[in-house]
Scaffold this motif. Structure first.
Motif, PDB file in Angstrom:
ATOM      1  N   LYS A 212      57.835  55.581  77.281  1.00 38.41           N
ATOM      2  CA  LYS A 212      56.965  55.508  75.439  1.00 38.41           C
ATOM      3  C   LYS A 212      55.349  56.517  75.669  1.00 38.41           C
ATOM      4  CE  LYS A 212      58.038  50.865  74.606  1.00 38.41           C
ATOM      5  NZ  LYS A 212      57.392  49.574  74.726  1.00 38.41           N
ATOM      6  N   GLU A 213      54.980  56.716  76.437  1.00 38.38           N
ATOM      7  CA  GLU A 213      54.217  57.797  76.739  1.00 38.38           C
ATOM      8  C   GLU A 213      54.350  58.957  76.564  1.00 38.38           C
ATOM      9  OE1 GLU A 213      50.552  59.695  79.999  1.00 38.38           O
ATOM     10  OE2 GLU A 213      51.072  57.183  79.787  1.00 38.38           O
ATOM     11  N   MET A 214      55.710  59.436  77.728  1.00 36.89           N
ATOM     12  CA  MET A 214      56.155  61.463  76.937  1.00 36.89           C
ATOM     13  C   MET A 214      56.853  60.743  75.626  1.00 36.89           C
ATOM     14  SD  MET A 214      58.389  61.296  80.603  1.00 36.89           S
ATOM     15  CE  MET A 214      59.241  62.307  81.096  1.00 36.89           C
ATOM     16  N   GLU A 215      57.584  60.215  75.453  1.00 34.40           N
ATOM     17  CA  GLU A 215      58.146  59.547  74.086  1.00 34.40           C
ATOM     18  C   GLU A 215      57.274  60.572  73.081  1.00 34.40           C
ATOM     19  OE1 GLU A 215      60.014  56.970  70.624  1.00 34.40           O
ATOM     20  OE2 GLU A 215      60.811  57.484  72.894  1.00 34.40           O
ATOM     21  N   SER A 216      55.769  59.636  72.899  1.00 44.11           N
ATOM     22  CA  SER A 216      54.052  60.468  72.101  1.00 44.11           C
ATOM     23  C   SER A 216      54.653  61.767  72.401  1.00 44.11           C
ATOM     24  CB  SER A 216      53.623  58.806  71.709  1.00 44.11           C
ATOM     25  OG  SER A 216      52.857  59.368  73.362  1.00 44.11           O
ATOM     26  N   THR A 217      53.990  61.970  73.660  1.00 43.09           N
ATOM     27  CA  THR A 217      53.314  63.293  73.873  1.00 43.09           C
ATOM     28  C   THR A 217      54.516  64.333  72.929  1.00 43.09           C
ATOM     29  OG1 THR A 217      53.128  62.338  75.694  1.00 43.09           O
ATOM     30  CG2 THR A 217      52.917  64.926  76.110  1.00 43.09           C
ATOM     31  N   VAL A 218      55.695  64.315  73.678  1.00 44.49           N
ATOM     32  CA  VAL A 218      56.782  64.907  72.942  1.00 44.49           C
ATOM     33  C   VAL A 218      56.764  65.243  71.146  1.00 44.49           C
ATOM     34  CG1 VAL A 218      59.127  65.312  72.401  1.00 44.49           C
ATOM     35  CG2 VAL A 218      58.003  64.606  74.611  1.00 44.49           C
ATOM     36  N   VAL A 219      56.033  63.489  70.744  1.00 43.96           N
ATOM     37  CA  VAL A 219      56.459  64.668  69.378  1.00 43.96           C
ATOM     38  C   VAL A 219      55.255  64.906  68.537  1.00 43.96           C
ATOM     39  CG1 VAL A 219      56.001  62.535  67.217  1.00 43.96           C
ATOM     40  CG2 VAL A 219      57.519  61.889  68.808  1.00 43.96           C
ATOM     41  N   GLU A 220      54.031  64.628  69.432  1.00 42.43           N
ATOM     42  CA  GLU A 220      52.241  65.510  68.928  1.00 42.43           C
ATOM     43  C   GLU A 220      53.302  66.860  69.613  1.00 42.43           C
ATOM     44  OE1 GLU A 220      49.237  63.586  71.412  1.00 42.43           O
ATOM     45  OE2 GLU A 220      49.915  61.704  70.504  1.00 42.43           O
ATOM     46  N   GLU A 221      53.283  67.024  70.392  1.00 36.34           N
ATOM     47  CA  GLU A 221      53.853  68.395  70.739  1.00 36.34           C
ATOM     48  C   GLU A 221      54.456  69.105  69.656  1.00 36.34           C
ATOM     49  OE1 GLU A 221      52.600  70.264  72.894  1.00 36.34           O
ATOM     50  OE2 GLU A 221      50.942  69.118  74.067  1.00 36.34           O
ATOM     51  N   ALA A 222      55.739  68.668  69.550  1.00 38.29           N
ATOM     52  CA  ALA A 222      56.611  68.952  67.957  1.00 38.29           C
ATOM     53  C   ALA A 222      55.523  68.655  66.813  1.00 38.29           C
ATOM     54  CB  ALA A 222      57.301  67.785  67.927  1.00 38.29           C
ATOM     55  N   LYS A 223      54.572  67.930  66.616  1.00 33.17           N
ATOM     56  CA  LYS A 223      53.256  68.387  64.933  1.00 33.17           C
ATOM     57  C   LYS A 223      53.047  69.506  65.063  1.00 33.17           C
ATOM     58  CE  LYS A 223      53.605  62.845  64.317  1.00 33.17           C
ATOM     59  NZ  LYS A 223      53.223  62.344  63.876  1.00 33.17           N
TER      60      LYS A 223
END
Length: 69
Positions: A49-60
């Protein structure tokens, strides 16, 4: 063929564990192994979950940078 354990191999492993640890320690050993597996799964889910949120933040962030250019 690593990872495929048949009934024969499983029975041999169980007998070895029974001889090494004895029948009185087997329930406590199984309980502690179950708790360890449960904790491992919980931590793995948390990391996912933490990695997923990090990837989403980086994409944004990348999307914002492209919009500013």
């Amino acid at each position: 063929m690593l990872g495929k354990i048949g009934m024969g191999e499983l029975l041999v492993i169980l007998i070895i564990v029974l001889v090494v640890f004895g029948p009185s320690k087997l329930p406590s050993l199984a309980k502690s192994m179950g708790q360890a597996v449960r904790e491992f799964r919980h931590e793995a889910q948390s990391l996912t979950k933490e990695m997923e949120s990090t990837v989403v933040e980086e994409a944004k962030t990348e999307e914002t940078k492209k919009d500013k250019e």
